[in-house]
Design an enzyme around this catalytic site. Structure first.
Site, PDB file in Angstrom:
ATOM      1  N   HIS A 224      39.802  32.070  76.978  1.00 50.25           N
ATOM      2  CA  HIS A 224      38.759  31.812  76.917  1.00 50.25           C
ATOM      3  C   HIS A 224      38.623  30.343  77.555  1.00 50.25           C
ATOM      4  CE1 HIS A 224      38.837  34.008  72.931  1.00 50.25           C
ATOM      5  NE2 HIS A 224      37.715  34.295  73.377  1.00 50.25           N
TER       6      HIS A 224
ATOM      7  N   ASP B 283      39.723  27.403  75.446  1.00 52.64           N
ATOM      8  CA  ASP B 283      41.160  27.359  74.970  1.00 52.64           C
ATOM      9  C   ASP B 283      41.925  26.540  75.863  1.00 52.64           C
ATOM     10  OD1 ASP B 283      40.384  29.502  73.462  1.00 52.64           O
ATOM     11  OD2 ASP B 283      41.218  31.235  74.715  1.00 52.64           O
TER      12      ASP B 283
HETATM   13  C1  XUL Z   1      37.462  38.537  68.420  1.00 54.55           C
HETATM   14  C2  XUL Z   1      37.962  38.912  69.576  1.00 54.55           C
HETATM   15  C3  XUL Z   1      37.889  38.001  70.680  1.00 54.55           C
HETATM   16  C4  XUL Z   1      37.919  38.451  71.829  1.00 54.55           C
HETATM   17  C5  XUL Z   1      37.806  37.661  72.985  1.00 54.55           C
HETATM   18  O1  XUL Z   1      37.334  39.430  67.297  1.00 54.55           O
HETATM   19  O2  XUL Z   1      38.607  40.014  69.393  1.00 54.55           O
HETATM   20  O3  XUL Z   1      39.091  37.262  70.481  1.00 54.55           O
HETATM   21  O4  XUL Z   1      39.167  39.107  72.322  1.00 54.55           O
HETATM   22  O5  XUL Z   1      36.588  36.856  73.145  1.00 54.55           O
END
Ligand code: XUL
Ligand code: CO
Length: 440
Positions: free
Chosen positions: A101, A104
Site C-alpha cells: 500500500h 506501507d
Molecule cells: C484486508 C486485506 C488487505 C488487502 C489490501 O483484509 O486483505 O490487506 O489485501 O488492501
C-alpha cells in the site's frame, strides 16, 4: 546484500528429511513440475504491510514485535531501513515479488502533499533495490481506509471531499505502481460498505464506486499503465456489509459498471472466503469458471474465530485444493501468491518472520505437488466427467446445445418412468485426496 537479519541465513531447499527449521522441506524453487519450475507456478510475494510495518498490536495491547534494525523513530529514516530489510528478507527467502500500500512504504506526514514528497523519496530507493536484486512488484494499492478522513468510506463516502482525497491517493498509487513495473493494481474495498441503511443511500454509493473505478481505469490508460486491476472481495470487516461481499457479488458489480471489459479480475483471499461462509476453493472456482481468477492472497483463518486472523497458510488440504484450481486455471498469469498473513502476536522475533514464510511456502509447494499429480492422474476429473456423462449423448447433449424445451423434457420423462441415480462417492473421493497427500 545487507545484514539486518544477521541471525538468519539464506534459506535453501534441504528436502523433507531435514530437521533444519531454516530450510525448505518441500519448496525446491527450480524443480520442474509439468514443464514449469516451482517458483514459476507459485510466484510468491511478500506483503509489505504485515512483514515490514506491522508491530503486533491488537485491541488489547501494544506492539510486541522486536525488529533490532529499526533503531530510529524518525518516520522517513524508518521507511528507508525497511526498504533495506524488505529486500534482504525477500532475497534470503528467494521471494521474487512484493505487494504494497502507499502508506506501507512511506510515512503519511501531516498532509497529502507531505505524503507525496515522502513517497517520491522512497520510491527511487525501492526501484534501485529492485534493479539490484531482480525482485519485482506483484501489485500496488492505496490505503484509503486507515486515515480518519475515510471513517465513512472512500469512493462510497457520503462526503465528496473524502472521495476526492481517495482519488488523489489512487492517482498517485497508480503512478508509483507503474514506476515500479507492477503487474497488477489492487482495490480492496476497505471501508466501502455500510453499518446501517438508516443513514445510507446504497444506490448512490454503489454508483459512485463504479464511477470511481472507471475513473481509475481511465487514468491508467492516460498514463499508459496497463496492469490487471484486481478487486479483492471480503464480506465484512471493517464494515458490517462490505459491498464486495464475495466473488459472485464482485463480478455482478464489475459487469454492471462495465469494468469486466476493462481488465478487472479478482484477487481471492482465503480468510475472506471463509468469512463469507465459503471455502477458499469455492471462491477460486467461482472466479476461474468466469475467467476472473487474477491473483491470490495466501493466508488462512481459524475456524474457532470468526474474524480475519490473517494466519500463515499451513493447512495442506487447502493449499492442495487451491493449487488444483490454479493449475486448472492454466496458472495465475500476471498474478501470484501474496502472503497477506501476519505472524501471531506471540511470535515476535525477526526469525519468526522467516519461519512463518517458510511454513507457508512449504505448504503451498506441497499443495502444488499433490494437485499436479491429482490432475495428471485425472482421478477427480474422470470421476466428474463420468458423473455428467448424461449430458454428452442423446437428449442430454441436445439440451446442452439449447435444442430442448419443457415440452421435450415432458415427453422424455413420461416415457422414462422413473429416475435412477448413482452415488456421489464423496467419502471415497476425500480418501483419494488424502491418499495423494500421504503418498507425496
Ligand atoms: C484486508 C486485506 C488487505 C488487502 C489490501 O483484509 O486483505 O490487506 O489485501 O488492501
Ligand atoms: Co488481502
Amino acid at each position: 546484500m545487507t545484514d539486518l537479519f544477521k541471525d538468519v541465513p539464506v534459506i535453501k531447499y534441504e528436502g523433507p528429511r531435514s530437521k533444519n527449521p531454516f530450510s525448505f522441506k518441500q519448496y525446491n524453487p527450480d524443480e520442474l513440475i509439468g514443464g514449469k519450475t516451482m517458483k514459476e507456478h507459485l510466484r510468491f510475494a511478500m506483503a509489505y504491510w504485515h512483514t515490514m510495518t506491522a508491530t503486533g498490536t491488537d485491541p488489547f495491547g501494544v506492539g510486541t514485535a522486536i525488529r533490532p534494525y529499526e533503531y530510529t523513530t524518525n518516520p522517513l529514516k524508518l521507511a528507508e531501513i525497511r526498504v533495506k530489510a524488505a529486500f534482504e528478507f525477500m532475497e534470503k527467502l528467494g521471494i521474487e515479488y512484493f505487494c504494497f500500500h502507499d502508506c506501507d512504504i512511506a510515512p503519511q506526514g501531516a498532509n497529502l502533499a507531505e505524503f507525496r514528497k515522502n513517497l517520491d523519496k522512497i520510491v527511487p530507493m525501492i526501484k534501485e533495490k529492485m534493479k539490484e536484486t531482480d525482485i519485482k512488484c506483484l501489485w500496488g494499492t492505496a490505503n484509503v481506509f486507515g486515515h480518519p478522513r475515510y471513517v465513512h468510506g472512500a469512493s462510497t463516502s457520503p462526503n465528496f471531499d473524502a472521495l476526492a482525497f481517495a482519488g488523489a491517493q489512487v492517482k498517485k498509487a497508480l503512478e508509483i505502481t507503474k514506476e515500479l513495473g507492477g503487474a497488477n493494481y489492487v482495490f480492496w474495498g476497505g471501508r466501502e460498505g455500510y453499518e446501517t441503511l438508516l443513514n445510507t443511500n446504497m444506490g448512490l454509493e454503489l454508483d459512485n464506486m463504479g464511477r470511481f473505478l472507471n475513473a481509475a481505469a481511465d487514468y491508467a490508460e492516460e498514463i499508459e499503465f496497463r496492469p490487471t486491476f484486481l478487486i479483492e472481495p471480503k464480506p465484512k470487516e471493517p464494515t458490517k456489509h462490505q459491498y464486495d461481499f464475495d466473488a459472485a457479488t464482485a463480478m455482478g458489480f464489475l459487469r454492471k459498471y462495465g469494468l469486466d471489459k476493462r481488465n478487472f479480475k479478482l484477487n481471492i483471499e482465503a480468510n475472506h472466503a471463509t468469512l463469507a461462509g465459503h471455502t477458499f476453493q469455492h471462491e477460486l472456482a467461482t472466479s476461474r469458471i468466469n475467467g476472473m481468477l487474477g491473483s491470490i492472497d495466501a493466508n488462512q483463518g481459524d475456524p474457532n474465530l470468526g474474524w480475519d486472523t490473517d494466519q500463515f497458510p499451513t493447512d495442506v488440504y487447502n493449499t492442495t485444493l487451491c493449487m488444483y484450481e490454479v493449475l486448472k486455471n492454466g496458472g495465475l498469469h500476471s498474478g501470484g501468491l501474496n502472503f497477506d498473513a501476519k505472524v501471531r502476536r506471540g511470535s515476535f522475533t525477526p526469525e519468526d518472520l522467516f519461519l512463518a514464510h517458510i511454513a507457508g511456502m512449504d505448504a503451498f509447494a506441497k499443495g502444488l505437488r499433490v494437485a499436479y499429480r491429482l490432475l495428471e492422474d485425472r482421478v477427480l476429473e474422470d470421476f466428474v466427467d463420468k458423473r455428467y456423462a448424461s449430458f454428452t449423448t442423446g437428449i442430454g447433449a441436445e439440451y446442452v446445445e439449447g435444442k430442448i424445451g419443457l415440452a421435450e423434457l415432458e415427453a422424455y420423462a413420461l416415457e422414462k418412468g422413473e429416475v435412477t441415480n448413482v452415488s456421489g462417492r464423496q467419502e471415497l473421493l476425500e480418501t483419494i485426496v488424502n491418499d495423494y497427500i500421504y503418498e507425496n
